[in-house]
Design a protein around this motif. Structure first.
Motif, PDB file in Angstrom:
ATOM      1  N   ASN A 192       0.836  -1.204   0.000  1.00 59.39           N
ATOM      2  CA  ASN A 192       0.000   0.000   0.000  1.00 59.39           C
ATOM      3  C   ASN A 192       0.872   1.255   0.000  1.00 59.39           C
ATOM      4  O   ASN A 192       1.641   1.477   0.944  1.00 59.39           O
ATOM      5  CB  ASN A 192      -0.897  -0.042   1.252  1.00 59.39           C
ATOM      6  N   PRO A 193       0.763   2.082  -1.037  1.00 53.99           N
ATOM      7  CA  PRO A 193       1.649   3.264  -1.130  1.00 53.99           C
ATOM      8  C   PRO A 193       1.407   4.306  -0.027  1.00 53.99           C
ATOM      9  O   PRO A 193       2.228   5.201   0.157  1.00 53.99           O
ATOM     10  CB  PRO A 193       1.320   3.849  -2.509  1.00 53.99           C
ATOM     11  N   LEU A 194       0.310   4.167   0.718  1.00 49.24           N
ATOM     12  CA  LEU A 194       0.023   5.153   1.770  1.00 49.24           C
ATOM     13  C   LEU A 194       0.744   4.840   3.081  1.00 49.24           C
ATOM     14  O   LEU A 194       0.690   5.619   4.033  1.00 49.24           O
ATOM     15  CB  LEU A 194      -1.485   5.225   2.038  1.00 49.24           C
ATOM     16  N   PHE A 195       1.405   3.668   3.135  1.00 45.90           N
ATOM     17  CA  PHE A 195       2.065   3.261   4.390  1.00 45.90           C
ATOM     18  C   PHE A 195       3.515   2.859   4.153  1.00 45.90           C
ATOM     19  O   PHE A 195       3.870   2.393   3.078  1.00 45.90           O
ATOM     20  CB  PHE A 195       1.315   2.066   5.004  1.00 45.90           C
ATOM     21  N   LYS A 196       4.305   3.035   5.208  1.00 47.91           N
ATOM     22  CA  LYS A 196       5.674   2.493   5.162  1.00 47.91           C
ATOM     23  C   LYS A 196       6.030   1.899   6.529  1.00 47.91           C
ATOM     24  O   LYS A 196       5.596   2.395   7.578  1.00 47.91           O
ATOM     25  CB  LYS A 196       6.683   3.562   4.746  1.00 47.91           C
ATOM     26  N   GLY A 197       6.788   0.832   6.501  1.00 44.41           N
ATOM     27  CA  GLY A 197       7.199   0.169   7.741  1.00 44.41           C
ATOM     28  C   GLY A 197       8.299   0.954   8.432  1.00 44.41           C
ATOM     29  O   GLY A 197       9.073   1.657   7.776  1.00 44.41           O
ATOM     30  N   PHE A 198       8.390   0.844   9.746  1.00 45.83           N
ATOM     31  CA  PHE A 198       9.436   1.555  10.488  1.00 45.83           C
ATOM     32  C   PHE A 198      10.696   0.691  10.636  1.00 45.83           C
ATOM     33  O   PHE A 198      11.807   1.156  10.435  1.00 45.83           O
ATOM     34  CB  PHE A 198       8.914   1.970  11.876  1.00 45.83           C
ATOM     35  N   ASP A 258       1.990  10.026   4.151  1.00 44.61           N
ATOM     36  CA  ASP A 258       1.538  11.424   4.149  1.00 44.61           C
ATOM     37  C   ASP A 258       0.685  11.651   5.406  1.00 44.61           C
ATOM     38  O   ASP A 258      -0.436  11.165   5.502  1.00 44.61           O
ATOM     39  CB  ASP A 258       0.734  11.680   2.866  1.00 44.61           C
ATOM     40  N   GLU A 259       1.260  12.389   6.336  1.00 40.15           N
ATOM     41  CA  GLU A 259       0.625  12.571   7.650  1.00 40.15           C
ATOM     42  C   GLU A 259      -0.754  13.239   7.571  1.00 40.15           C
ATOM     43  O   GLU A 259      -1.555  13.147   8.502  1.00 40.15           O
ATOM     44  CB  GLU A 259       1.531  13.402   8.577  1.00 40.15           C
ATOM     45  N   SER A 260      -1.028  13.902   6.459  1.00 37.68           N
ATOM     46  CA  SER A 260      -2.314  14.609   6.347  1.00 37.68           C
ATOM     47  C   SER A 260      -3.483  13.613   6.279  1.00 37.68           C
ATOM     48  O   SER A 260      -4.635  13.998   6.414  1.00 37.68           O
ATOM     49  CB  SER A 260      -2.320  15.525   5.126  1.00 37.68           C
ATOM     50  N   ARG A 261      -3.188  12.330   6.080  1.00 39.03           N
ATOM     51  CA  ARG A 261      -4.269  11.334   6.036  1.00 39.03           C
ATOM     52  C   ARG A 261      -4.575  10.734   7.407  1.00 39.03           C
ATOM     53  O   ARG A 261      -5.385   9.824   7.530  1.00 39.03           O
ATOM     54  CB  ARG A 261      -3.908  10.218   5.067  1.00 39.03           C
ATOM     55  N   GLU A 265      -6.133  11.778  10.132  1.00 44.27           N
ATOM     56  CA  GLU A 265      -7.495  11.866  10.650  1.00 44.27           C
ATOM     57  C   GLU A 265      -8.414  10.846   9.973  1.00 44.27           C
ATOM     58  O   GLU A 265      -9.189  10.153  10.635  1.00 44.27           O
ATOM     59  CB  GLU A 265      -8.020  13.281  10.419  1.00 44.27           C
ATOM     60  N   ALA A 266      -8.281  10.748   8.662  1.00 46.83           N
ATOM     61  CA  ALA A 266      -9.135   9.816   7.905  1.00 46.83           C
ATOM     62  C   ALA A 266      -8.853   8.377   8.300  1.00 46.83           C
ATOM     63  O   ALA A 266      -9.779   7.568   8.495  1.00 46.83           O
ATOM     64  CB  ALA A 266      -8.887  10.006   6.407  1.00 46.83           C
ATOM     65  N   PHE A 267      -7.568   8.040   8.454  1.00 47.63           N
ATOM     66  CA  PHE A 267      -7.233   6.648   8.812  1.00 47.63           C
ATOM     67  C   PHE A 267      -7.690   6.322  10.239  1.00 47.63           C
ATOM     68  O   PHE A 267      -8.267   5.265  10.496  1.00 47.63           O
ATOM     69  CB  PHE A 267      -5.729   6.414   8.644  1.00 47.63           C
ATOM     70  N   ASP A 268      -7.468   7.275  11.148  1.00 42.46           N
ATOM     71  CA  ASP A 268      -7.878   7.029  12.543  1.00 42.46           C
ATOM     72  C   ASP A 268      -9.380   6.786  12.636  1.00 42.46           C
ATOM     73  O   ASP A 268      -9.844   5.931  13.393  1.00 42.46           O
ATOM     74  CB  ASP A 268      -7.476   8.201  13.440  1.00 42.46           C
ATOM     75  N   GLU A 269     -10.126   7.531  11.844  1.00 40.00           N
ATOM     76  CA  GLU A 269     -11.575   7.351  11.867  1.00 40.00           C
ATOM     77  C   GLU A 269     -11.955   5.966  11.340  1.00 40.00           C
ATOM     78  O   GLU A 269     -12.806   5.278  11.922  1.00 40.00           O
ATOM     79  CB  GLU A 269     -12.227   8.441  11.018  1.00 40.00           C
ATOM     80  N   LEU A 270     -11.271   5.538  10.293  1.00 48.70           N
ATOM     81  CA  LEU A 270     -11.565   4.222   9.703  1.00 48.70           C
ATOM     82  C   LEU A 270     -11.353   3.093  10.706  1.00 48.70           C
ATOM     83  O   LEU A 270     -12.216   2.245  10.907  1.00 48.70           O
ATOM     84  CB  LEU A 270     -10.666   3.984   8.482  1.00 48.70           C
ATOM     85  N   TRP A 271     -10.186   3.068  11.355  1.00 48.39           N
ATOM     86  CA  TRP A 271      -9.931   1.919  12.232  1.00 48.39           C
ATOM     87  C   TRP A 271     -10.710   1.990  13.537  1.00 48.39           C
ATOM     88  O   TRP A 271     -11.143   0.969  14.066  1.00 48.39           O
ATOM     89  CB  TRP A 271      -8.439   1.637  12.439  1.00 48.39           C
ATOM     90  N   LYS A 272     -10.960   3.217  13.993  1.00 51.33           N
ATOM     91  CA  LYS A 272     -11.761   3.323  15.225  1.00 51.33           C
ATOM     92  C   LYS A 272     -13.192   2.859  14.963  1.00 51.33           C
ATOM     93  O   LYS A 272     -13.785   2.147  15.780  1.00 51.33           O
ATOM     94  CB  LYS A 272     -11.723   4.745  15.780  1.00 51.33           C
ATOM     95  N   ASN A 273     -13.721   3.223  13.803  1.00 52.85           N
ATOM     96  CA  ASN A 273     -15.082   2.787  13.461  1.00 52.85           C
ATOM     97  C   ASN A 273     -15.164   1.282  13.217  1.00 52.85           C
ATOM     98  O   ASN A 273     -16.239   0.690  13.316  1.00 52.85           O
ATOM     99  CB  ASN A 273     -15.593   3.527  12.228  1.00 52.85           C
ATOM    100  N   ALA A 274     -14.035   0.678  12.885  1.00 49.04           N
ATOM    101  CA  ALA A 274     -14.037  -0.770  12.627  1.00 49.04           C
ATOM    102  C   ALA A 274     -13.889  -1.575  13.927  1.00 49.04           C
ATOM    103  O   ALA A 274     -13.791  -2.800  13.897  1.00 49.04           O
ATOM    104  CB  ALA A 274     -12.912  -1.122  11.651  1.00 49.04           C
TER     105      ALA A 274
END
Ligand SMILES: *Cc1c(COP(=O)(O)O)cnc(C)c1O
Length: 354
Positions: free
Chosen positions: A276-282, A299-302, A304-313
């Motif tokens: 997934n191009p939106l993530f990178k491993g540490f 890209d840190e600007s995403r 809020e959107a990602f946090d909402e997705l996993w919290k809702n799941a």
């Protein structure tokens, strides 16, 4: 509804263990008493701690091999100083692979000379040092098998003459290994074995001969060994819940089966991180831990959107440690593959949104 719990610790335990553990509080083995109100010297509790001690050794393949298991107080953090207090007579080696190793080093320096044989501090501990030299004449070498905060894991342990000590708090009972390589292993229960409040120590009996210092009783391995881990009141309930988890591991195929499941979960998540191009491993790929998977958004600007997705799941505990940032998915033995599938689908949904 039960959450998908990726918490780093205290962490998820098997649902069956939670159920049986609750029953033990209300009525322990149909005794008409709660496990919380019986004497730790009673036959009922002595059989709990004895079974837990022998099962721990059995699962590690260390039964009848000159080792003992203890359930002590004070967390893994007390082992940082206890190992040094008992065994650091002149000089000990430490492999510095993160916050927990650094804390162990700090404590050890109170008791003798510490040689940092290797360190990955230069890159915020995102890898395991490899080509390090181990000086001769060490009282012991101390390492941390799994670095909970950074998501790195030691795959190959050094072959050395000196006793080998290991903090296995976050990956004990998660993978097969020749545990007889180690002279002393310790693990705070709350990462992969039980609730907070007790620490498993597996120690080679012969090691006690190396103690030169006068050590206060509570910090003295010899005292705890001689008293069969009952020098003072053990953390009765934490030991009981640990026993239930150890039984669960045994009944579900032992460490071998745990390792297979853990690898399947890790493969699934790391594959998505790499795809997934939106993530990178540490962590450096060759040192990646199957227990704690650390990753960041490209890209840190995403965020809020990602946090909402996993919290809702229904996902819990995905925030990274403050020293690394980003995300950390802790996938201890009891976490089910389904939970990882839910996380991966959140990562894919984020990609679709963009
Ligand atoms: C959590 C952790 C510790 C600290 O454990 P406590 O029981 O809280 O003292 C030490 N080492 C490692 C590797 C850990 O993950």
């Amino acid at each position: 509804m039960k959450k998908h719990n990726f918490s780093a610790g205290p962490c998820i335990l098997p649902q069956e263990v939670f159920e049986e553990a609750s029953q033990g509080i209300l009525d322990f083995q149909n005794s008409g008493l709660s496990i919380l109100e019986i004497s730790h010297r009673s036959e009922a509790f002595v059989s709990v701690i004895e079974e837990a001690r022998s099962l721990a050794l059995q699962l590690l393949g260390l039964e009848n091999k000159g080792y003992s298991a203890l359930f002590l107080h004070g967390g893994a953090s007390t082992q940082f100083l206890m190992t040094a207090y008992n065994f650091l007579n002149k000089k000990a080696g430490y492999l510095n692979t993160g916050t927990w190793s650094s804390k162990a080093i700090k404590e050890a320096k109170l008791f003798g000379e510490v040689v940092e044989v290797g360190s990955s501090k230069d890159k915020n501990f995102n890898y395991i040092p490899k080509d390090y030299k181990i000086p001769s004449g060490l009282d012991y070498l101390h390492c941390t098998s799994n670095n909970t905060i950074y998501g790195t894991q030691i795959k190959d342990f050094p072959n050395i003459d000196a006793p080998l000590f290991c903090d296995m708090s976050s990956d004990i009972f998660s993978r097969e290994m020749d545990f007889s390589k180690f002279d002393l292993i310790y693990a705070g229960a709350q990462k992969n074995m039980g609730p907070a409040g007790t620490t498993l120590v597996v120690i080679k009996n012969d090691l006690i001969k190396k103690v030169e210092r006068e050590v206060p009783s509570m910090l003295n391995y010899k005292v705890h060994l001689e008293k069969d881990s009952m020098f003072n009141t053990p953390a009765v309930y934490a030991v009981y819940v640990s026993l239930l988890t150890l039984r669960w591991i045994k009944n579900n195929g032992g460490i071998k089966a745990m390792e297979q499941n853990n690898n399947a979960k890790a493969d699934l998540l790391y594959k998505e991180i790499d795809r997934n191009p939106l993530f990178k491993g540490f962590a450096a790929p060759e040192d990646r831990s199957p227990m704690n998977v650390t990753f960041n958004l490209t890209d840190e600007s995403r965020k809020e959107a990602f946090d909402e997705l996993w919290k809702n799941a229904g996902i819990n505990g995905l925030n990274g440690h403050r020293s690394v940032g980003g995300y950390r998915a802790s996938m201890y033995n009891a976490l089910r593959l389904e939970s990882v599938e839910v996380l991966v689908s959140c990562m894919q949904k984020l990609e679709e949104q963009n």
